[in-house]
Design an enzyme around this catalytic site. Sequence first.
Site, PDB file in Angstrom:
ATOM      1  N   HIS A   8       0.848  -1.200   0.000  1.00 17.29           N
ATOM      2  CA  HIS A   8       0.000   0.000   0.000  1.00 17.29           C
ATOM      3  C   HIS A   8       0.883   1.250   0.000  1.00 17.29           C
ATOM      4  O   HIS A   8       1.621   1.490   0.973  1.00 17.29           O
ATOM      5  CB  HIS A   8      -0.890  -0.009   1.246  1.00 17.29           C
ATOM      6  CG  HIS A   8      -1.848   1.133   1.323  1.00 17.29           C
ATOM      7  ND1 HIS A   8      -1.948   1.950   2.425  1.00 17.29           N
ATOM      8  CD2 HIS A   8      -2.759   1.589   0.431  1.00 17.29           C
ATOM      9  CE1 HIS A   8      -2.887   2.852   2.210  1.00 17.29           C
ATOM     10  NE2 HIS A   8      -3.394   2.663   1.010  1.00 17.29           N
ATOM     11  N   ARG A   9       0.844   2.003  -1.073  1.00 14.77           N
ATOM     12  CA  ARG A   9       1.758   3.153  -1.281  1.00 14.77           C
ATOM     13  C   ARG A   9       3.202   2.684  -1.077  1.00 14.77           C
ATOM     14  O   ARG A   9       4.032   3.407  -0.527  1.00 14.77           O
ATOM     15  CB  ARG A   9       1.441   4.313  -0.343  1.00 14.77           C
ATOM     16  CG  ARG A   9      -0.012   4.735  -0.330  1.00 14.77           C
ATOM     17  CD  ARG A   9      -0.286   5.922   0.588  1.00 14.77           C
ATOM     18  NE  ARG A   9      -1.645   5.905   1.097  1.00 14.77           N
ATOM     19  CZ  ARG A   9      -2.126   6.629   2.074  1.00 14.77           C
ATOM     20  NH1 ARG A   9      -1.341   7.517   2.657  1.00 14.77           N
ATOM     21  NH2 ARG A   9      -3.374   6.522   2.461  1.00 14.77           N
ATOM     22  N   GLU A  35       0.229  -0.892  -4.903  1.00  7.71           N
ATOM     23  CA  GLU A  35      -0.840   0.110  -4.985  1.00  7.71           C
ATOM     24  C   GLU A  35      -0.206   1.479  -4.877  1.00  7.71           C
ATOM     25  O   GLU A  35       0.718   1.685  -4.069  1.00  7.71           O
ATOM     26  CB  GLU A  35      -1.836  -0.100  -3.835  1.00  7.71           C
ATOM     27  CG  GLU A  35      -3.095   0.751  -3.922  1.00  7.71           C
ATOM     28  CD  GLU A  35      -3.039   2.072  -3.197  1.00  7.71           C
ATOM     29  OE1 GLU A  35      -4.021   2.823  -3.274  1.00  7.71           O
ATOM     30  OE2 GLU A  35      -2.004   2.398  -2.550  1.00  7.71           O
ATOM     31  N   ASP A  37      -1.113   6.039  -5.696  1.00  9.40           N
ATOM     32  CA  ASP A  37      -2.146   7.056  -5.939  1.00  9.40           C
ATOM     33  C   ASP A  37      -1.600   8.101  -6.904  1.00  9.40           C
ATOM     34  O   ASP A  37      -0.423   8.468  -6.817  1.00  9.40           O
ATOM     35  CB  ASP A  37      -2.491   7.768  -4.624  1.00  9.40           C
ATOM     36  CG  ASP A  37      -2.755   6.787  -3.501  1.00  9.40           C
ATOM     37  OD1 ASP A  37      -3.839   6.192  -3.482  1.00  9.40           O
ATOM     38  OD2 ASP A  37      -1.856   6.611  -2.642  1.00  9.40           O
ATOM     39  N   HIS A  50      -0.390  10.764  -2.503  1.00  7.33           N
ATOM     40  CA  HIS A  50      -1.729  10.409  -2.002  1.00  7.33           C
ATOM     41  C   HIS A  50      -2.671  11.611  -1.917  1.00  7.33           C
ATOM     42  O   HIS A  50      -3.822  11.538  -2.347  1.00  7.33           O
ATOM     43  CB  HIS A  50      -1.616   9.753  -0.620  1.00  7.33           C
ATOM     44  CG  HIS A  50      -2.940   9.377  -0.047  1.00  7.33           C
ATOM     45  ND1 HIS A  50      -3.688  10.240   0.732  1.00  7.33           N
ATOM     46  CD2 HIS A  50      -3.687   8.244  -0.170  1.00  7.33           C
ATOM     47  CE1 HIS A  50      -4.826   9.648   1.073  1.00  7.33           C
ATOM     48  NE2 HIS A  50      -4.847   8.439   0.540  1.00  7.33           N
ATOM     49  N   GLU A 116      -4.483   4.016  -8.313  1.00  7.47           N
ATOM     50  CA  GLU A 116      -5.700   4.682  -7.822  1.00  7.47           C
ATOM     51  C   GLU A 116      -5.707   6.130  -8.287  1.00  7.47           C
ATOM     52  O   GLU A 116      -4.795   6.901  -7.974  1.00  7.47           O
ATOM     53  CB  GLU A 116      -5.800   4.636  -6.292  1.00  7.47           C
ATOM     54  CG  GLU A 116      -7.117   5.287  -5.863  1.00  7.47           C
ATOM     55  CD  GLU A 116      -7.289   5.528  -4.377  1.00  7.47           C
ATOM     56  OE1 GLU A 116      -6.557   4.974  -3.548  1.00  7.47           O
ATOM     57  OE2 GLU A 116      -8.205   6.332  -4.067  1.00  7.47           O
ATOM     58  N   LYS A 118      -6.951   9.672  -7.861  1.00  5.94           N
ATOM     59  CA  LYS A 118      -7.519  10.451  -6.758  1.00  5.94           C
ATOM     60  C   LYS A 118      -8.348  11.603  -7.327  1.00  5.94           C
ATOM     61  O   LYS A 118      -7.907  12.753  -7.374  1.00  5.94           O
ATOM     62  CB  LYS A 118      -6.390  10.976  -5.874  1.00  5.94           C
ATOM     63  CG  LYS A 118      -5.753   9.909  -5.007  1.00  5.94           C
ATOM     64  CD  LYS A 118      -6.701   9.487  -3.899  1.00  5.94           C
ATOM     65  CE  LYS A 118      -6.065   8.532  -2.907  1.00  5.94           C
ATOM     66  NZ  LYS A 118      -7.072   7.887  -2.045  1.00  5.94           N
ATOM     67  N   ASP A 236       0.104  -1.949   4.524  1.00  4.28           N
ATOM     68  CA  ASP A 236       1.221  -1.029   4.796  1.00  4.28           C
ATOM     69  C   ASP A 236       2.475  -1.795   5.205  1.00  4.28           C
ATOM     70  O   ASP A 236       3.553  -1.220   5.271  1.00  4.28           O
ATOM     71  CB  ASP A 236       0.864  -0.099   5.972  1.00  4.28           C
ATOM     72  CG  ASP A 236      -0.255   0.869   5.654  1.00  4.28           C
ATOM     73  OD1 ASP A 236      -0.471   1.174   4.473  1.00  4.28           O
ATOM     74  OD2 ASP A 236      -0.912   1.345   6.614  1.00  4.28           O
TER      75      ASP A 236
HETATM   76  O1  G3P Z   1      -6.632   1.526  -2.644  1.00  4.81           O
HETATM   77  C1  G3P Z   1      -7.034   1.322  -1.342  1.00  4.81           C
HETATM   78  C2  G3P Z   1      -6.730   2.460  -0.469  1.00  4.81           C
HETATM   79  O2  G3P Z   1      -5.469   2.933  -0.830  1.00  4.81           O
HETATM   80  C3  G3P Z   1      -7.739   3.566  -0.541  1.00  4.81           C
HETATM   81  O3  G3P Z   1      -7.565   4.503   0.449  1.00  4.81           O
HETATM   82  O4  G3P Z   1      -6.860   6.705   1.262  1.00  4.81           O
HETATM   83  O5  G3P Z   1      -5.279   4.817   1.378  1.00  4.81           O
HETATM   84  O6  G3P Z   1      -5.840   5.831  -0.816  1.00  4.81           O
HETATM   85  P1  G3P Z   1      -6.319   5.488   0.556  1.00  4.81           P
HETATM   86 CA    CA Z   2      -4.839   4.508  -2.415  1.00  2.00          CA
END
Ligand code: G3P
Ligand code: CA
Length: 247
Positions: A8-9, A35, A37, A50, A116, A118, A236
């Site tokens: 995640h990121r 993943e 953003d 993000h 993703e 945004k 994470d």
């Molecule tokens: O893609 C899942 C998750 O990343 C969505 O929430 O705020 O962490 O981008 P956020």
């Molecule tokens: Ca995300």
Amino acid sequence: MKTKIYGHRGSKGSYPENSMLAFKKAIDAGVDGMELDIHMTKDGELVVIHDATLDRTTTGIGYVKDHTLDQIKALSIGAKFTEFRHYDSSWDLEQVPTLAEALTLFKSHDLEVNIELKTYEVAYPGIEEKMLKIVKDSGYDPNKVVYSAFHLPTLLRIQLLDEQAKTAWLLEHQLPMPDDYLQMLNLEALHVDYKVVLKHPAQWQPIAHQLRIWTVNELHDMKALVDLGVKAIVTDHPEIATMRYSS
Ligand code: G3P
Ligand code: CA
């Protein structure tokens, strides 16, 4: 099918989120996918960050949309994370990656990628078309890329531009008859908040193979979701998840 692990990121729990360093650490941990953003700069470049604003994760202030890529590249995205256990002054040199830069790294490791968009706070006219071009120019295997957004019209625009593109709707609330949404909206998957799924797992079980679940950081939640048979978990802490559940 085995549940895949996505960073995640990158490796957000231990390294500056959405940085090349965090992506490399997640790759070292053995993730199946990444993943990230994206937002759009004033001069129309797509960058990996993000927030719509620079304030929280960079040494700059203001909106991404009000800065050029050159201005954003002059900022540090590591200097704000001095409280992290592994912080090192070399982190201060980390810059906001462009989408193209991140894809080059992921492609060399044959990773799946979840981009993703945004688009729920700032409207970025044309972001879908620019993104598809960058992905195409990168030479990425289209089967390994999934586009997600909370803002559903973004996904529908992507589908109109590229009918082969895999799209996934981000959800943080319960959805009645989710299989109907998958089918009628031509979605490859739903990307759902883990709390929503684990509240009523039996309701989600029939479509588990079409679920990627975020953001799963506790071992007992990872186990519950792997047992449910979800397509992927987004975490994470990829180093923890891959140690237990690596494919
Ligand atoms: O893609 C899942 C998750 O990343 C969505 O929430 O705020 O962490 O981008 P956020
Ligand atoms: Ca995300």
